[in-house]
Design an enzyme around this catalytic site. Structure first.
Site, mmCIF file in Angstrom:
data_model
loop_
_atom_site.group_PDB
_atom_site.id
_atom_site.type_symbol
_atom_site.label_atom_id
_atom_site.label_comp_id
_atom_site.label_asym_id
_atom_site.label_seq_id
_atom_site.Cartn_x
_atom_site.Cartn_y
_atom_site.Cartn_z
ATOM 1 N N SER A 42 -8.621 5.081 -4.822
ATOM 2 C CA SER A 42 -7.277 5.637 -4.704
ATOM 3 C C SER A 42 -7.176 6.730 -3.641
ATOM 4 O O SER A 42 -6.622 7.782 -3.881
ATOM 5 C CB SER A 42 -6.845 6.190 -6.064
ATOM 6 O OG SER A 42 -5.457 6.356 -6.099
ATOM 7 N N CYS A 46 -3.476 5.703 4.503
ATOM 8 C CA CYS A 46 -2.398 5.965 5.464
ATOM 9 C C CYS A 46 -2.493 7.384 6.033
ATOM 10 O O CYS A 46 -1.918 7.673 7.076
ATOM 11 C CB CYS A 46 -1.033 5.768 4.803
ATOM 12 S SG CYS A 46 -0.898 4.179 3.968
ATOM 13 N N THR A 276 -3.013 -16.647 -8.555
ATOM 14 C CA THR A 276 -3.657 -17.527 -7.571
ATOM 15 C C THR A 276 -3.673 -18.957 -8.112
ATOM 16 O O THR A 276 -3.108 -19.237 -9.169
ATOM 17 C CB THR A 276 -5.107 -17.086 -7.292
ATOM 18 O OG1 THR A 276 -5.864 -17.325 -8.476
ATOM 19 C CG2 THR A 276 -5.195 -15.618 -6.897
ATOM 20 N N ILE A 281 -6.427 -15.527 -12.600
ATOM 21 C CA ILE A 281 -6.873 -14.738 -11.451
ATOM 22 C C ILE A 281 -5.639 -14.427 -10.592
ATOM 23 O O ILE A 281 -4.881 -15.335 -10.221
ATOM 24 C CB ILE A 281 -7.946 -15.454 -10.603
ATOM 25 C CG1 ILE A 281 -9.154 -15.829 -11.466
ATOM 26 C CG2 ILE A 281 -8.383 -14.559 -9.447
ATOM 27 C CD1 ILE A 281 -10.307 -16.456 -10.688
ATOM 28 N N TYR A 282 -5.465 -13.171 -10.300
ATOM 29 C CA TYR A 282 -4.308 -12.694 -9.536
ATOM 30 C C TYR A 282 -4.815 -12.093 -8.232
ATOM 31 O O TYR A 282 -5.937 -11.612 -8.157
ATOM 32 C CB TYR A 282 -3.556 -11.622 -10.343
ATOM 33 C CG TYR A 282 -3.029 -12.165 -11.658
ATOM 34 C CD1 TYR A 282 -1.690 -12.470 -11.820
ATOM 35 C CD2 TYR A 282 -3.899 -12.393 -12.734
ATOM 36 C CE1 TYR A 282 -1.210 -12.992 -13.013
ATOM 37 C CE2 TYR A 282 -3.432 -12.915 -13.925
ATOM 38 C CZ TYR A 282 -2.079 -13.211 -14.060
ATOM 39 O OH TYR A 282 -1.625 -13.737 -15.233
ATOM 40 N N ALA A 283 -3.995 -12.122 -7.206
ATOM 41 C CA ALA A 283 -4.371 -11.463 -5.947
ATOM 42 C C ALA A 283 -3.170 -10.664 -5.455
ATOM 43 O O ALA A 283 -2.026 -11.129 -5.533
ATOM 44 C CB ALA A 283 -4.791 -12.489 -4.897
ATOM 45 N N ASP A 286 -3.122 -6.615 0.785
ATOM 46 C CA ASP A 286 -3.312 -7.157 2.135
ATOM 47 C C ASP A 286 -3.959 -8.540 2.137
ATOM 48 O O ASP A 286 -3.821 -9.289 3.112
ATOM 49 C CB ASP A 286 -4.206 -6.221 2.960
ATOM 50 C CG ASP A 286 -3.515 -4.915 3.302
ATOM 51 O OD1 ASP A 286 -2.342 -4.740 2.943
ATOM 52 O OD2 ASP A 286 -4.173 -4.069 3.947
ATOM 53 N N LYS A 437 31.082 9.090 10.658
ATOM 54 C CA LYS A 437 30.746 7.678 10.860
ATOM 55 C C LYS A 437 29.233 7.640 11.092
ATOM 56 O O LYS A 437 28.753 7.943 12.187
ATOM 57 C CB LYS A 437 31.500 7.111 12.069
ATOM 58 C CG LYS A 437 32.963 6.851 11.769
ATOM 59 C CD LYS A 437 33.648 6.183 12.936
ATOM 60 C CE LYS A 437 34.370 7.230 13.764
ATOM 61 N NZ LYS A 437 35.160 6.721 14.858
HETATM 62 P P1 FAD Z 1 -7.024 -1.454 0.265
HETATM 63 O O1 FAD Z 1 -6.159 -0.295 -0.038
HETATM 64 O O2 FAD Z 1 -7.681 -1.500 1.593
HETATM 65 O O3 FAD Z 1 -8.139 -1.501 -0.855
HETATM 66 C C1 FAD Z 1 -9.082 -2.522 -0.884
HETATM 67 C C2 FAD Z 1 -10.373 -1.960 -1.460
HETATM 68 O O4 FAD Z 1 -11.114 -3.037 -1.976
HETATM 69 C C3 FAD Z 1 -11.237 -1.316 -0.407
HETATM 70 O O5 FAD Z 1 -11.484 0.035 -0.740
HETATM 71 C C4 FAD Z 1 -12.529 -2.137 -0.436
HETATM 72 O O6 FAD Z 1 -13.689 -1.349 -0.297
HETATM 73 C C5 FAD Z 1 -12.479 -2.770 -1.791
HETATM 74 N N1 FAD Z 1 -13.193 -4.048 -1.878
HETATM 75 C C6 FAD Z 1 -13.075 -5.118 -1.053
HETATM 76 N N2 FAD Z 1 -13.843 -6.124 -1.475
HETATM 77 C C7 FAD Z 1 -14.466 -5.697 -2.585
HETATM 78 C C8 FAD Z 1 -15.387 -6.288 -3.470
HETATM 79 N N3 FAD Z 1 -15.808 -7.539 -3.288
HETATM 80 N N4 FAD Z 1 -15.835 -5.562 -4.497
HETATM 81 C C9 FAD Z 1 -15.395 -4.296 -4.693
HETATM 82 N N5 FAD Z 1 -14.531 -3.688 -3.898
HETATM 83 C C10 FAD Z 1 -14.056 -4.377 -2.856
HETATM 84 N N6 FAD Z 1 0.557 1.054 5.258
HETATM 85 C C11 FAD Z 1 1.804 1.558 5.202
HETATM 86 O O7 FAD Z 1 2.659 0.974 4.541
HETATM 87 N N7 FAD Z 1 2.130 2.717 5.848
HETATM 88 C C12 FAD Z 1 1.221 3.414 6.580
HETATM 89 O O8 FAD Z 1 1.533 4.480 7.143
HETATM 90 C C13 FAD Z 1 -0.093 2.894 6.671
HETATM 91 N N8 FAD Z 1 -1.026 3.535 7.405
HETATM 92 C C14 FAD Z 1 -2.304 3.048 7.422
HETATM 93 C C15 FAD Z 1 -3.256 3.750 8.161
HETATM 94 C C16 FAD Z 1 -4.562 3.292 8.187
HETATM 95 C C17 FAD Z 1 -5.569 4.042 9.002
HETATM 96 C C18 FAD Z 1 -4.925 2.134 7.450
HETATM 97 C C19 FAD Z 1 -6.344 1.645 7.461
HETATM 98 C C20 FAD Z 1 -3.977 1.437 6.735
HETATM 99 C C21 FAD Z 1 -2.654 1.881 6.713
HETATM 100 N N9 FAD Z 1 -1.676 1.192 6.009
HETATM 101 C C22 FAD Z 1 -0.391 1.690 5.972
HETATM 102 C C23 FAD Z 1 -1.954 -0.072 5.319
HETATM 103 C C24 FAD Z 1 -2.212 0.171 3.838
HETATM 104 O O9 FAD Z 1 -3.182 1.161 3.696
HETATM 105 C C25 FAD Z 1 -2.674 -1.145 3.212
HETATM 106 O O10 FAD Z 1 -1.643 -2.080 3.364
HETATM 107 C C26 FAD Z 1 -2.994 -0.990 1.728
HETATM 108 O O11 FAD Z 1 -3.975 -0.021 1.526
HETATM 109 C C27 FAD Z 1 -3.465 -2.336 1.179
HETATM 110 O O12 FAD Z 1 -3.845 -2.205 -0.146
HETATM 111 P P2 FAD Z 1 -4.971 -3.158 -0.769
HETATM 112 O O13 FAD Z 1 -5.142 -2.722 -2.182
HETATM 113 O O14 FAD Z 1 -4.634 -4.546 -0.477
HETATM 114 O O15 FAD Z 1 -6.264 -2.823 0.078
#
Ligand code: FAD
Length: 561
Positions: A42, A46, A276, A281-283, A286, A437
């Site tokens: 957590s 960003c 999914t 299983i859910y996804a 990103d 406006k």
């Molecule tokens: P993440 O938050 O990346 O979390 C995925 C986590 O899963 C990672 O910590 C990884 O280590 C872990 N993981 C992966 N595979 C495994 C595994 N097999 N086992 C255990 N753990 C695993 N979005 C915005 O909307 N506004 C912004 O201003 C913005 N700025 C950003 C700036 C930066 C530098 C970055 C890198 C991203 C930014 N983003 C921004 C994008 C945003 O952070 C992502 O869209 C968001 O964090 C995606 O969430 P997530 O849970 O899919 O992935």
């Protein structure tokens, strides 16, 4: 699902942590295990560029939660430094491996949520594995960039890729006092933006001393006599380190190995409940392929807001609620030094690619009343359906108030409003905050005028064609003298009624003014006097943005370097 299901979550940041917290708020009895490969959960990815810049001074401010605080608040079993390496779909078990000890454990689940995110793309270029070639995704990457800055003193950095992250990083490194070269393969920054709308960002980057190389791509990194990036087609940029920000790839390895279906974009295929192809299983986030709001087409739109909402929805569905994820609009905002760019929905290029018919207008209002100090102009572009005026997309660039207008338009789009509804929106106004406006109302007026047939528009690209009409600049002679569209004659709007005889009736008149408003007034006047006229939406300012975007030199050398 039993009243006390065992929920296993892979990935402990945006989508994963949201899913975990929501699941606990809905069920005190669920068993919730959160696996995170890295040491942190957590955290504010960003916020990473802003700690590099020094704006967020303390690193710990980026840790929204720690494993301990997350466990304490939500009674979670948080396992950091633990990677889920396989899913046994038949047995409903995940196999997790500690990243340092290598110890493996098997964790059974009733429901599994995958939120593994997306990894920065690292193209297979010669030299890409040099330790001076970095990427930015997590706190560890940020620490490596800060260490590289420290090593080189006030040195030289190269950023490859001018998307949101590349732009934010270029600014951050400049703020740290580095010389920054920003290399972008396209002929404009921010691929997702329409070129004329990103042109002011390019001007700002150059103004702030960034060495911007458009239409250039890094072909290799070389470590010889010092470290440098080699550009395709020649040219070498010496630097102390490079950060590659050329996009992200969904982390789908685990899902693919488990036999989960991937969609045409390469993301994990999910339904509108984030499920999914495998039951239970859910996804989310990103890695998940969602529907784009306007076209309904499958898309990967890696943003934090959608990831958080999807995590929440997955938890709700697992715990028996009938929640649905509708689509992603791609509402986004980006700060580039003193400029802000924001957008929602599809841009012009994306609409063309999808074959979706559209009309477009531009307005350049101030963020608040011009007579109140500090008003800043913005450019707002609205894309809408030719028939019913449904909002297809909006982009804005400027200073203050850009985010607010795009947020209003994002809500309007989500609610299915049309440009006619924008005319009616009642938005808050007092001179320090807006105008009677509002820019959003203005965009609605202009777009509705077009659809009602009150004015017809011409587009700058028509000038390249044969037999165009007569270009008439309806600004003052003083404005005309400072620069106008080649071939235009000047006929100020306030003198038009007295000079009607000087204008030809056998040719179409292509009117324009500075921002579009006087041109519209002139168009109404001349139409009622029997002339054939069209106006340029957005006026000369829009014309110069488009011309600038077309002629932007490929290399903008930083003055004094
Ligand atoms: P993440 O938050 O990346 O979390 C995925 C986590 O899963 C990672 O910590 C990884 O280590 C872990 N993981 C992966 N595979 C495994 C595994 N097999 N086992 C255990 N753990 C695993 N979005 C915005 O909307 N506004 C912004 O201003 C913005 N700025 C950003 C700036 C930066 C530098 C970055 C890198 C991203 C930014 N983003 C921004 C994008 C945003 O952070 C992502 O869209 C968001 O964090 C995606 O969430 P997530 O849970 O899919 O992935």
């Amino acid at each position: 699902m039993s009243p006390a299901p065992r929920i296993v979550i892979v990935g402990g940041v945006a989508g994963g942590a949201s899913a975990a917290a929501r699941a606990r708020r809905l069920s005190e009895s669920a068993g919730i295990v959160l696996f995170e490969r890295g040491p942190d959960v957590s955290f504010a990815n960003c916020g990473l560029p802003y700690h590099i810049a020094g704006t967020i001074a303390e690193r710990k401010r980026l840790l929204v939660q720690t494993p301990e605080s997350l466990s304490a608040r939500f009674d979670l079993d948080v396992r950091v430094d633990t990677e889920v390496v396989a899913i046994d779909v038949a047995a409903k078990v995940v196999i997790a491996r500690h990243t340092r000890t290598g110890k493996e454990t098997r964790e059974p689940y009733d429901a599994l949520v995958l939120s593994p995110g997306a990894a920065p793309a690292r193209p297979p270029l010669p030299g890409i594995d040099d330790p001076r070639v970095l990427t930015l995704r997590n706190l560890g990457d940020m620490d490596a960039i800060l260490a590289a800055i420290g090593r080189g003193g006030l040195g030289r950095a190269l950023v490859a890729g001018a998307g949101y992250i590349g732009l934010e990083l270029a600014e951050a490194l400049r703020q740290r006092g580095l010389q920054v070269t920003l290399v972008e393969r396209l002929d404009h920054v921010l691929a997702i933006a329409d070129p004329e709308m990103s042109f002011p960002l390019q001007e700002e980057l150059v103004r702030q001393g960034v060495d911007l190389r458009l239409g250039a791509s890094v072909a290799a990194f070389e470590a010889g006599d010092g470290f440098s990036a080699v550009l395709a087609g020649g040219g070498r940029i010496p630097c102390d380190f490079a950060v590659v920000c050329v996009g992200v790839r969904p982390e789908t390895g685990l899902a693919r190995a488990a036999g989960l279906e991937l969609g045409p974009t390469g993301g994990i295929r999910v339904d509108d409940q984030m499920r999914t192809s495998q039951p239970d299983i859910y996804a989310v986030g990103d890695a998940a392929e969602i529907r784009e709001f306007v076209s309904g087409e499958p898309a990967l739109i890696p943003l934090a807001g959608p990831a958080n909402r999807q995590g929440r929805i997955a938890a709700e569905v697992i715990l028996g609620r009938d929640s649905h994820y509708r689509a992603t609009q791609g509402t986004a905002v980006c700060k580039v030094f003193d400029r802000t760019f924001a957008m929602t929905g599809l841009g012009e290029a994306a609409l063309r690619r999808q074959g979706i018919p559209f009309r477009k207008i531009y307005v350049h209002p101030a963020d608040h009343a011009g007579y109140y100090p500090g008003a800043e102009a913005m450019t707002l572009k609205l894309l809408f359906a030719p028939g019913d005026g449904r909002i297809l997309g909006a982009q804005a660039v400027g200073g203050a108030g850009v985010d607010k207008r795009i947020d209003v338009l994002a809500v309007a789009q989500r609610a299915g409003l049309s440009v006619f509804d924008l005319e009616d929106l009642e938005l808050c106004y007092a001179p320090p905050y807006g105008s009677a406006k509002d820019p959003v109302n203005m965009a609605g007026f202009v777009a509705a005028n077009v659809l009602r047939g009150d004015v017809e528009l011409w587009e700058p690209e028509e000038l390249a064609g044969p037999g165009t009409g007569m270009l008439v600049d309806v600004r003052t002679f003083q404005e005309f003298a400072k620069g106008s569209i080649p071939g235009a004659v000047c006929a100020p709007v306030d003198e038009l009624r007295d000079r009607l005889d000087e204008l030809p009736r056998d040719r179409e008149l292509l009117l324009f003014c500075q921002v579009g408003l006087r041109g519209y007034v002139a168009a109404r006047l001349l139409t009622q006097h029997g002339f054939r006229v069209r106006n340029l939406s957005g006026g000369y300012r829009r014309y110069t943005m488009e011309a600038g975007a077309r002629t932007q030199p490929l290399a903008c050398e930083t003055p004094g370097r």
